[in-house]
Every structure is written in C-alpha cells, then in structure tokens.
Motif scaffolding. Structure first.
Motif, PDB file in Angstrom:
ATOM      1  N   ASN A  50       0.824  -1.286   0.045  1.00  0.00           N
ATOM      2  CA  ASN A  50       0.200   0.036   0.150  1.00  0.00           C
ATOM      3  C   ASN A  50       0.781   1.304   0.259  1.00  0.00           C
ATOM      4  N   GLN A  71      -3.358  -9.222   9.801  1.00  0.00           N
ATOM      5  CA  GLN A  71      -2.367  -8.671   8.709  1.00  0.00           C
ATOM      6  C   GLN A  71      -1.230  -8.147   9.455  1.00  0.00           C
ATOM      7  N   LYS A  73       2.257  -5.808   9.194  1.00  0.00           N
ATOM      8  CA  LYS A  73       2.599  -4.737   8.324  1.00  0.00           C
ATOM      9  C   LYS A  73       3.870  -4.434   8.491  1.00  0.00           C
ATOM     10  N   TYR A  74       4.735  -3.929   7.427  1.00  0.00           N
ATOM     11  CA  TYR A  74       5.814  -3.216   7.731  1.00  0.00           C
ATOM     12  C   TYR A  74       5.895  -1.893   7.025  1.00  0.00           C
ATOM     13  N   VAL A  75       6.185  -0.833   7.583  1.00  0.00           N
ATOM     14  CA  VAL A  75       5.713   0.606   7.384  1.00  0.00           C
ATOM     15  C   VAL A  75       6.968   1.299   7.442  1.00  0.00           C
ATOM     16  N   TYR A 113       7.651  -2.790  12.015  1.00  0.00           N
ATOM     17  CA  TYR A 113       7.091  -3.806  11.801  1.00  0.00           C
ATOM     18  C   TYR A 113       6.123  -4.215  12.880  1.00  0.00           C
ATOM     19  N   GLU A 116       0.414  -9.515  13.506  1.00  0.00           N
ATOM     20  CA  GLU A 116      -1.070  -9.525  13.523  1.00  0.00           C
ATOM     21  C   GLU A 116      -1.521  -9.469  14.809  1.00  0.00           C
ATOM     22  N   HIS A 120      -2.381  -0.263  14.617  1.00  0.00           N
ATOM     23  CA  HIS A 120      -1.361   0.668  13.784  1.00  0.00           C
ATOM     24  C   HIS A 120      -2.189   2.040  13.406  1.00  0.00           C
ATOM     25  N   TYR A 133       3.354   0.468   2.939  1.00  0.00           N
ATOM     26  CA  TYR A 133       3.031  -0.542   3.687  1.00  0.00           C
ATOM     27  C   TYR A 133       3.513  -1.837   2.839  1.00  0.00           C
ATOM     28  N   CYS A 135       2.037  -5.745   3.352  1.00  0.00           N
ATOM     29  CA  CYS A 135       1.206  -6.623   4.091  1.00  0.00           C
ATOM     30  C   CYS A 135       1.063  -7.851   3.801  1.00  0.00           C
ATOM     31  N   SER A 136       0.919  -8.798   5.006  1.00  0.00           N
ATOM     32  CA  SER A 136       1.087 -10.163   5.157  1.00  0.00           C
ATOM     33  C   SER A 136      -0.034 -10.724   4.359  1.00  0.00           C
ATOM     34  N   TYR A 139      -6.219  -6.808   1.909  1.00  0.00           N
ATOM     35  CA  TYR A 139      -7.427  -6.270   2.743  1.00  0.00           C
ATOM     36  C   TYR A 139      -8.683  -7.025   2.684  1.00  0.00           C
TER      37      TYR A 139
END
Length: 201
Positions: A50, A71, A73-75, A113, A116, A120, A133, A135-136, A139
C-alpha cells in the motif's frame, strides 16, 4: 545491512537501515527478508503493498484485523515525516492497551514491523507524507476494525497544536473499552498460536 530491534510491545520492531551517501544522494536496503525472518521467526508473506499520501495533520488509524488471519505490516516513510504508533490490542497481553511511538521520516529511513493483532496508526507531521506498507495478507473489509485514536482512556500522546484530520470511519470508531466490551479485539492466546503456526511452517 541495518538492525531490527524489538519494541517494549512484543512482536513489534523498529528497523534502522544503514545509509550509504555521497554527492549523488543516498542508497539503502529498506527491507531485508532474511533479517526479518531470522528476528521474527518466519518470513513476512507479501500479499499486498500500500502507498498512503497524506497532508499535515492527517491521522490514520488505529486499525487492526481479526486474528486469525490478521495482517502483519511493515511500514516506512518515503517522503516527509510521520509519528507511527503501535497499540497492543491483544486481550490478555501483558502490555494490553499500551502504545509505542516511532518517528518515521525521509532522513533516518526507519521502518516499523507489527505482527497480527497489533493496532496501527500514524499522524502526518510534515506538509506532505508518503508512507508505504508491506502487508502479509490482502485487505478484507469484513475483517478490518478500528479503535478511536483520540480515546482519552487510551491516551496516545499526539503532538499539541495539531488538529487531527480523521476519516469518517476513524472518527466513529469505538473506544478501547467499547471495542473490548463488544468482543471485537484480538485474543492474545490466539495471536500467539497463530505466530507459532507461522514459525512452524
């Protein structure tokens, strides 16, 4: 290569990359799959990427997804600066209801990171902010939820003098206590079981 350090909230990490700069500019490896897999215990499955572009004062979150599947996330922040917030929403966790703030910007190039079950949010603190992002999981609207980022009981320390700009959905999100009473929050035991499943596979 950079370093990955766990935050006081378990299963949340901040990544500090090694920056290589000269008269041409800079180069960095902003994500290293082997490093993340070694520290977290399993690879980050990449199902969706994203890109969020926000003006100053935009506040997105607190968002989370049902576990399982959840989900992760790594942002990171590509341009501008943002205050990134991780909230432990896992009922039964030793740090339930606690939050941590990490400043993400185009100078340090840090990333966050979160596993789940963790919530965030971020607040744009420069005129324009671009965050991306990894995402594993994709959406899934029916599985996505939110908690009011301005909930006084949650007490996130947003900067003074900034008038937050929220989406209608985020503005109407329940407080932490309301989400808890409605049974909307992830269960810590179920999250741990899901993490163990990821590590074993």
């Amino acid at each position: 290569m950079g370093s990955l350090q766990e935050l006081p909230i378990s299963d949340a990490y901040v990544f500090t990359p090694t920056l290589h700069g000269d008269e041409r500019g800079a180069f960095l490896e902003w994500y290293k799959a082997d490093l993340f897999a070694r520290e977290i215990g399993h690879p980050l499955n990449l199902a969706q990427a994203n890109c969020s572009i926000s003006r100053r004062g935009v506040l997105r979150g607190v968002h989370y997804a049902d576990v399982p599947v959840g989900q992760a996330k790594y942002v990171t922040c590509l341009t501008g600066s943002a205050l990134d917030v991780i909230v432990d929403l896992r009922v039964g966790s030793p740090t339930f209801g606690r939050w941590e703030v990490v400043e993400l910007d185009e100078t340090t190039r840090k990333g966050v990171y979160l596993a789940e079950g963790l919530g965030h949010a971020f607040l744009a603190t420069s005129d324009q902010v671009t965050c991306v992002y990894l995402c594993s999981e994709p959406y899934r609207p029916a599985k996505e939820h939110g908690v009011d980022p301005l909930d006084p009981e949650l007490g996130i320390a947003w900067p003074e003098g900034v008038e937050p700009v929220l989406s209608p959905k985020d503005a109407e999100a329940p407080s932490l206590a309301e989400a808890l009473s409605l049974g909307l929050l992830p269960d810590y035991g179920e999250c741990l079981a899901y993490y163990a499943k990821l590590r074993s596979s």
